[in-house]
Design an enzyme around this catalytic site. Structure first.
Site, PDB file in Angstrom:
ATOM      1  N   ASP A  67      36.663  54.891  34.183  1.00 60.65           N
ATOM      2  CA  ASP A  67      36.595  53.309  34.201  1.00 60.65           C
ATOM      3  C   ASP A  67      35.060  53.333  34.444  1.00 60.65           C
ATOM      4  OD1 ASP A  67      36.829  53.824  36.776  1.00 60.65           O
ATOM      5  OD2 ASP A  67      38.549  52.451  36.852  1.00 60.65           O
ATOM      6  N   ASN A 136      47.198  46.655  44.327  1.00 61.97           N
ATOM      7  CA  ASN A 136      48.099  45.850  43.651  1.00 61.97           C
ATOM      8  C   ASN A 136      48.658  46.938  42.709  1.00 61.97           C
ATOM      9  OD1 ASN A 136      46.124  46.518  41.691  1.00 61.97           O
ATOM     10  ND2 ASN A 136      45.799  44.475  41.053  1.00 61.97           N
ATOM     11  N   HIS A 138      47.183  49.216  40.515  1.00 63.25           N
ATOM     12  CA  HIS A 138      46.380  49.459  39.403  1.00 63.25           C
ATOM     13  C   HIS A 138      45.936  50.902  39.477  1.00 63.25           C
ATOM     14  CE1 HIS A 138      42.180  48.210  41.524  1.00 63.25           C
ATOM     15  NE2 HIS A 138      42.206  49.219  41.177  1.00 63.25           N
ATOM     16  N   GLU A 143      45.110  46.880  35.491  1.00 61.38           N
ATOM     17  CA  GLU A 143      45.682  45.906  36.333  1.00 61.38           C
ATOM     18  C   GLU A 143      47.141  45.574  36.092  1.00 61.38           C
ATOM     19  OE1 GLU A 143      44.012  45.257  38.988  1.00 61.38           O
ATOM     20  OE2 GLU A 143      41.937  44.642  38.747  1.00 61.38           O
TER      21      GLU A 143
HETATM   22  C1  GLP Z   1      38.899  50.746  41.809  1.00 56.37           C
HETATM   23  C2  GLP Z   1      38.889  51.857  40.801  1.00 56.37           C
HETATM   24  C3  GLP Z   1      40.272  52.509  40.678  1.00 56.37           C
HETATM   25  C4  GLP Z   1      40.464  53.096  41.830  1.00 56.37           C
HETATM   26  C5  GLP Z   1      41.012  51.942  42.921  1.00 56.37           C
HETATM   27  C6  GLP Z   1      41.198  52.179  44.320  1.00 56.37           C
HETATM   28  O1  GLP Z   1      38.898  49.524  41.465  1.00 56.37           O
HETATM   29  N1  GLP Z   1      38.638  51.293  39.394  1.00 56.37           N
HETATM   30  O2  GLP Z   1      40.007  53.765  39.687  1.00 56.37           O
HETATM   31  O3  GLP Z   1      41.427  54.184  41.935  1.00 56.37           O
HETATM   32  O4  GLP Z   1      40.015  50.916  42.879  1.00 56.37           O
HETATM   33  O5  GLP Z   1      39.825  52.337  45.084  1.00 56.37           O
HETATM   34  P1  GLP Z   1      39.777  53.078  46.503  1.00 56.37           P
HETATM   35  O6  GLP Z   1      39.898  54.613  46.532  1.00 56.37           O
HETATM   36  O7  GLP Z   1      38.428  52.720  47.027  1.00 56.37           O
HETATM   37  O8  GLP Z   1      40.880  52.466  47.358  1.00 56.37           O
END
Ligand code: GLP
Length: 245
Positions: A67, A136, A138, A143
């Site tokens: 992403d 959440n 995702h 989402e």
């Molecule tokens: C972000 C990314 C995701 C990631 C998630 C968790 O928004 N777009 O790909 O897996 O949030 O992030 P973190 O590892 O910092 O908790």
């Protein structure tokens, strides 16, 4: 579904790097779909070490990122382009021609999504997808409510996600939209690996692994995947009924 609980973040990161390294050793030209966030940082650090120590090579592999924020130039400090260069791509011998991150600032975002989806298809599909998980549930920027049959597309971020990610931005405000690889594309990966660390992921992990398969919990689709491993540290596994720790 293989759910593995490791004692801590370091052990989880080691295990994740080892799975990626095994894939590379067996198939040097494998296609990877990989995440950003704080969770995979330890895995990336270990992969860099494996190149330095053992000569693990990334040069024949193809990498796609999951992403990118919509509207961010690729040199914006909070962009996933910069994150990936800083934490991985510039530190290993990956071939720049085989490294792909969605262009958040593309003049025609819809065309960019189609181009990106086509590039994954033309690469022969994804061999190993590594995912983090949002609080959440995702995955990528899919989402809650993301259709299971979705492909790479422009999405609106949940307010809760924007709040969590705001810290990455100097102005303490995250963009409203992003480009993400879709649910169906993730599900079609031949092998999937989801990493989760910390008690703030425990509810999402429980819903994904033990709850109903529902578009309201995007990661829950993975429980239906034929070759998926959840790598959790103890805190992320806190709420699970049964663990093999
Ligand atoms: C972000 C990314 C995701 C990631 C998630 C968790 O928004 N777009 O790909 O897996 O949030 O992030 P973190 O590892 O910092 O908790």
């Amino acid at each position: 579904m293989d759910v593995r609980v490791l004692p801590d973040y370091e052990a989880m990161s080691d295990a994740a790097a080892e799975i990626v390294a095994q894939k590379l050793r067996a198939q040097p030209d494998a296609v990877f779909l990989i995440p950003t966030g704080t969770t995979p940082l330890g895995m990336y650090r270990r992969l860099v070490e494996l190149q330095e120590r053992e000569g693990l090579s990334f040069s024949n592999a193809t990498f796609f990122n999951l992403d990118e924020y919509l509207g961010l130039a690729s040199d914006h400090p909070a962009s996933y382009h910069v994150y990936m260069k800083t934490n991985f791509y510039d530190l290993v011998n990956a071939d720049p021609a085989k490294v792909h991150v969605p262009e958040g600032a593309a003049p025609d975002p819809e065309a960019e999504c189609q181009r990106y989806e086509a590039a994954m298809r033309e690469a022969g599909g994804v061999d190993l997808c590594v995912l983090g998980i949002g609080r959440n549930g995702h995955i990528g920027f899919n989402e809650p409510g993301a259709p299971f049959d979705s492909r790479t597309r422009v999405v609106r971020l949940a307010e809760s996600t924007r709040l969590v990610n705001a810290a990455d931005f100097e102005e303490k405000c995250a963009p409203e939209r992003a480009i993400t690889v879709g649910m169906q594309t993730i599900f079609e990966c031949r092998q999937a690996l989801l990493l989760a660390s910390g008690s703030n992921k425990a509810r999402a992990v429980k819903a994904a692994t033990e709850g109903t398969v529902t578009e309201e919990v995007p990661a829950s689709i993975l429980s239906q995947h034929p070759d998926v491993t959840f790598l959790l540290d103890r805190d992320a596994a806190l709420l699970l009924d049964e663990t093999d720790v």
